[in-house]
Motif scaffolding. Structure first.
Motif, PDB file in Angstrom:
ATOM      1  N   THR A  85      -2.105   8.378  11.875  1.00 17.99           N
ATOM      2  CA  THR A  85      -1.554   7.050  11.570  1.00 17.99           C
ATOM      3  C   THR A  85      -2.363   6.366  10.482  1.00 17.99           C
ATOM      4  O   THR A  85      -1.801   5.780   9.537  1.00 17.99           O
ATOM      5  N   LEU A  86      -3.678   6.425  10.589  1.00 12.42           N
ATOM      6  CA  LEU A  86      -4.543   5.771   9.608  1.00 12.42           C
ATOM      7  C   LEU A  86      -4.428   6.435   8.238  1.00 12.42           C
ATOM      8  O   LEU A  86      -4.403   5.748   7.202  1.00 12.42           O
ATOM      9  N   ARG A  87      -4.345   7.753   8.191  1.00 13.05           N
ATOM     10  CA  ARG A  87      -4.206   8.449   6.909  1.00 13.05           C
ATOM     11  C   ARG A  87      -2.910   8.061   6.213  1.00 13.05           C
ATOM     12  O   ARG A  87      -2.891   7.757   5.011  1.00 13.05           O
ATOM     13  N   ALA A  88      -1.790   8.067   6.958  1.00 14.71           N
ATOM     14  CA  ALA A  88      -0.508   7.700   6.366  1.00 14.71           C
ATOM     15  C   ALA A  88      -0.520   6.253   5.873  1.00 14.71           C
ATOM     16  O   ALA A  88       0.052   5.938   4.821  1.00 14.71           O
ATOM     17  N   LEU A  89      -1.173   5.375   6.606  1.00 12.01           N
ATOM     18  CA  LEU A  89      -1.257   3.974   6.194  1.00 12.01           C
ATOM     19  C   LEU A  89      -2.042   3.828   4.897  1.00 12.01           C
ATOM     20  O   LEU A  89      -1.621   3.115   3.967  1.00 12.01           O
ATOM     21  N   LEU A  90      -3.182   4.497   4.803  1.00 11.61           N
ATOM     22  CA  LEU A  90      -4.007   4.404   3.593  1.00 11.61           C
ATOM     23  C   LEU A  90      -3.300   5.009   2.382  1.00 11.61           C
ATOM     24  O   LEU A  90      -3.412   4.483   1.259  1.00 11.61           O
ATOM     25  N   LEU A  91      -2.586   6.106   2.589  1.00  8.36           N
ATOM     26  CA  LEU A  91      -1.860   6.711   1.475  1.00  8.36           C
ATOM     27  C   LEU A  91      -0.692   5.833   1.028  1.00  8.36           C
ATOM     28  O   LEU A  91      -0.383   5.757  -0.169  1.00  8.36           O
TER      29      LEU A  91
END
Length: 394
Positions: A85-91
């Motif tokens: 979830t955090l990776r997709a948000l940052l990208l």
């Protein structure tokens, strides 16, 4: 004049930009359209990953049984979903930052990019390393549960090969993190090091295939062995085998789409790790729910029929007792074969027993069933009683 105006295509005209030093940049309208299309498609991709990981995180946290919430696999699955979830948000946030502004992107002028934006971009390169670690650790735990019953020689060979595959996957991902972070902080480009990104995706796909193939093969071999001996197949084990096969195939499809659908499906390779992070807890939840449903279900008609039979038998025995002790002369039937001995009614010959019911003796459970229970899946065994002999286990 009219002929020249008819041949003019406004959709292919150039747009002129002036840089700080007065340099002129000629940019086609089609290039701008392609950039915006790429941004929208990629944002949809990251948004779908964010929503899927977010929903699965809460589904896993809420639907997992209380007794399984302290297991390492459960913790790793939750951490993987959180990192996904955090990776997709940052990208996705990258497309709202000064990096993606029209002038900054095409001119290479990143003077308006602040430190907070740079830190966010660097964090977006670090999170995938942690996600690779947690996903592969979960896969390693699954493989370890099925490989520990192997012979020592084969076990050590599998461990050595697994260590090599894991080292390559984590090594490439870590190298990409370092080189990409250096390019971000130095305002440089990353086009010359795209081979590192390709190597990270390939080694991660190989790692997923390797661990999932071992787990699937072991489950398939166990199911075939049980079927060969005439034992009932374990539905949770079949579910785990199916989901492990999906963990092999689905991420590989997205890894291939990364290089075959660059324009129509940009950044499809980022879905490879996300799909593994989603499928691992989904398989455990599915298998656990099927096991719970099987253990809690019963045949209502059989239950009502047995209750009625029990009531009829109780009624018959009460009538038999009344006729025997209150008015023996009015009863004709089996009691005529009884004779009076010492003032009481007793049978001349002992009664015969048509069937013998013994308490079930639980056989020792095999290693695969114990391993599945350690992963959060309860395995039940069924028994049947045969007339006149004893107990036979299925």
């Amino acid at each position: 004049m009219m002929a020249s105006s008819n041949s003019f295509d406004p959709f292919s005209q150039n747009v002129t930009f002036l840089m700080k030093d007065g340099e002129v940049i000629n940019l086609g309208v089609s290039a701008i359209d392609n950039w915006y299309l790429y941004s929208v498609k990629t944002s949809i991709n990251y948004g779908a990953q964010l929503g899927a990981c977010f929903v699965m995180f809460f589904a896993t946290a809420l639907l997992t049984r209380e007794s399984q919430r302290g297991k390492p696999v459960f913790i790793l699955n939750l951490v993987s979903l959180f990192l996904g979830t955090l990776r997709a948000l940052l990208l996705a946030v990258w497309f709202t930052s000064p990096w993606s502004e029209l002038y900054s992107y095409f001119s290479g002028d990143v003077s308006r990019v602040g430190r907070a934006t740079i830190a966010t971009s660097v964090a977006g390169t670090v999170i995938p390393v942690l996600l690779t670690l947690t996903v592969n650790a979960s896969l390693v735990l699954q493989v370890q549960t099925v490989c520990k019953v192997m012979g020592r020689k084969y076990y050590y060979c599998v461990c050595a090969l697994a260590f090599l595959v894991l080292l390559l996957a984590i090594g490439f991902r870590f190298t990409q993190c370092i080189t990409n972070s250096m390019a971000i902080t130095s305002d440089g480009t990353y086009y010359s090091k795209l081979w590192i990104r390709t190597g990270a995706l390939v080694t991660e796909t190989i790692s997923i295939w390797f661990f999932s193939a071992i787990f699937t093969w072991k489950l398939f071999w166990t199911i075939m062995t049980r079927r060969k001996h005439g034992w009932n197949n374990l539905n949770p084990m079949q579910i785990l085998m199916i989901m492990s096969g999906c963990t092999m195939v689905i991420p590989s499809i997205f890894a291939v789409l990364e290089y075959t659908t660059i324009e129509s499906f940009p950044d499809a390779g980022t879905l490879a790790l996300t799909m593994v992070a989603l499928l691992l807890p989904l398989s455990s939840l599915w298998a656990a729910m099927v096991t719970t449903a099987q253990s809690s279900s019963f045949n209502l008609s059989s239950f009502i029929g047995s209750q009625q039979s029990h009531e009829n038998m109780s009624r018959n025995y009460s009538e038999l007792g009344r006729k025997t002790f209150c008015n023996q002369s009015t009863f004709t039937g089996p009691l005529e074969s009884f004779k009076d001995r010492k003032g009481s009614l007793a049978p001349i010959s002992p009664s015969t027993i048509d069937s013998i019911v013994e308490a079930p003796t639980h056989a020792p459970r095999d290693s695969t069933e114990r391993d599945l229970e350690a992963m959060g899946v309860r395995v039940d065994k069924s028994y049947s009683v045969h007339s006149g002999k004893g107990l036979v286990g299925n």
